[in-house]
Design a protein around this motif. Sequence first.
Motif, PDB file in Angstrom:
ATOM      1  N   ALA A 251      31.456  35.879  42.853  1.00 29.87           N
ATOM      2  CA  ALA A 251      31.247  36.108  44.278  1.00 29.87           C
ATOM      3  C   ALA A 251      32.389  35.515  45.108  1.00 29.87           C
ATOM      4  CB  ALA A 251      29.906  35.511  44.714  1.00 29.87           C
ATOM      5  N   ALA A 252      32.846  34.324  44.744  1.00 28.56           N
ATOM      6  CA  ALA A 252      33.946  33.691  45.490  1.00 28.56           C
ATOM      7  C   ALA A 252      35.238  34.475  45.327  1.00 28.56           C
ATOM      8  CB  ALA A 252      34.122  32.250  45.018  1.00 28.56           C
ATOM      9  N   ARG A 254      35.570  37.646  44.810  1.00 25.22           N
ATOM     10  CA  ARG A 254      35.489  38.848  45.638  1.00 25.22           C
ATOM     11  C   ARG A 254      35.774  38.544  47.100  1.00 25.22           C
ATOM     12  NH1 ARG A 254      30.206  42.012  43.516  1.00 25.22           N
ATOM     13  NH2 ARG A 254      31.140  42.987  41.692  1.00 25.22           N
ATOM     14  N   ARG A 255      35.245  37.431  47.575  1.00 28.32           N
ATOM     15  CA  ARG A 255      35.508  37.061  48.970  1.00 28.32           C
ATOM     16  C   ARG A 255      37.001  36.841  49.207  1.00 28.32           C
ATOM     17  NH1 ARG A 255      30.646  34.079  48.176  1.00 28.32           N
ATOM     18  NH2 ARG A 255      31.824  32.149  47.808  1.00 28.32           N
ATOM     19  N   ASP A 256      37.698  36.437  48.157  1.00 33.31           N
ATOM     20  CA  ASP A 256      39.144  36.229  48.248  1.00 33.31           C
ATOM     21  C   ASP A 256      39.937  37.516  48.048  1.00 33.31           C
ATOM     22  OD1 ASP A 256      38.663  33.536  48.599  1.00 33.31           O
ATOM     23  OD2 ASP A 256      39.049  32.989  46.510  1.00 33.31           O
ATOM     24  N   GLY A 257      39.243  38.632  47.819  1.00 30.70           N
ATOM     25  CA  GLY A 257      39.932  39.898  47.648  1.00 30.70           C
ATOM     26  C   GLY A 257      40.273  40.270  46.223  1.00 30.70           C
ATOM     27  N   THR A 306      26.260  40.896  43.722  1.00 34.64           N
ATOM     28  CA  THR A 306      27.257  40.209  42.886  1.00 34.64           C
ATOM     29  C   THR A 306      27.403  40.914  41.548  1.00 34.64           C
ATOM     30  OG1 THR A 306      26.709  38.109  43.965  1.00 34.64           O
ATOM     31  CG2 THR A 306      27.926  37.993  41.891  1.00 34.64           C
TER      32      THR A 306
END
Length: 453
Positions: A251-252, A254-257, A306
């Motif tokens: 999940a983290a 993905r948040r970072d691209g 997720t």
Amino acid sequence: MITAPMDLAVHAERAVVDGRDTPATVTVHAGVITAVEPYGTPVAAAEVVHLGPDVVLLPGLVDTHVHVNEPGHADWEGFASATLAAAAGGVTTLVDMPVDSVPATVDVPALQAKRAAAHGRCHIDVAFWAGVTPANTAELAALHAAGVTGFKCFLADAGAPDLPPLSPAELVTAMRALRDLDATLLVHAESDAELAAGPAPRGRSYAAFLGSRPPRVEDTAVAAVLDAARQTGARAHIVHLSSAGALPHIAAARRDGVRVTAETCPHYLTLTAEQIPDGATEFACCPPIRDSANRDLLWAALADGTIDMIVSDHSPCAAELKHRDTGDFGAAWGGISSLQLALPAVWTHARTRGHTLAQIAHWMSEQPARLAGLTGKGRIAPGYDADLCAFAPEETWTVDPGHLHHRQPLTPYAGHRLHGVVRRTWTRGHGVDPARPAGRLLTRTAKHPEPAP
């Protein structure tokens, strides 16, 4: 009234269309859905089907993780038996894995051999992944041009000498090559180093088997995949995610691209370590089935996006390789036979958690189709292939392995009472006829967009 003659019209009191369970009339011509009309719209068609309120019309499932094993191990499974089992389970498209066949699909001649083995024997549509090894980087562009849906690698020894694992540096090299092709790399994320540092599995104890592959084996490998994807900008997909410990990191990232998706499997969502008896090697798989608390977290990750999809990881073997006579988990083949059972097994548990058939269709049809770049699959919508499944969600039945179409009937679901019966399956508007295989061999039809949230 639709006046142009249609090949098929299905009047469904319940159908999953655009994420909703709604009444609809679906019309089909030349294998393609031509319209989704209000329920009861008069249609002139060669075949007219009326589905009552006890049946839901679903898009045919797309299973992107199937080990067909042919050529080379047709006694384990094969295209004829696998695709018939798939159709009986509501699956209308599958993508075959490159490993457990002889040869492994690591170059174009091997892909041609795979397609030759499948030709004229498939009851549903079939596409193919290719494998990545430390030595075949030069083959990847040709395989991509030949239409494979993407690529698969291992980070730990899977017992397949022709598909050896990649080191962390080799993983980065492969991702760079596949980024330039705009192709997806599927990764069996278990760490070779963590496995080597732990105890070897042996004996009848399931707890000992589980202890030989603790969550850190997956979590460490997933971290390596995320790091490689972050370095290269490549698209990565985590196959058969079992450890919930990896979820916050995915999940983290993905948040970072970072371009990463993940799948889990029916056995991780429906079975638990607490219920597995010692010696019951039909439950052996890698990564392993973990405890009920871990299972709850996987379901939550599906709900929040997720985890993107559910696919079977159908991985059968010859019966003797499961070593049911000794119950030795260290010697047993690691794989679950579940292709025909995935939909009712998942639905049996999803319904108790408040999930809907529209969510099931999203996880088991639309998202896998997007992963594989199969743009005409996965939805009931005009212009899509008329791949449909009539599913009775409240009907119950007990799994009898002798009534399954898998070549090898051994399954951990034997004796389970399941909700949901597949009443009928259509591929491109035609019912499946066991005597007349009519499936197509597919090539990738699009670039690989990340599955939608």
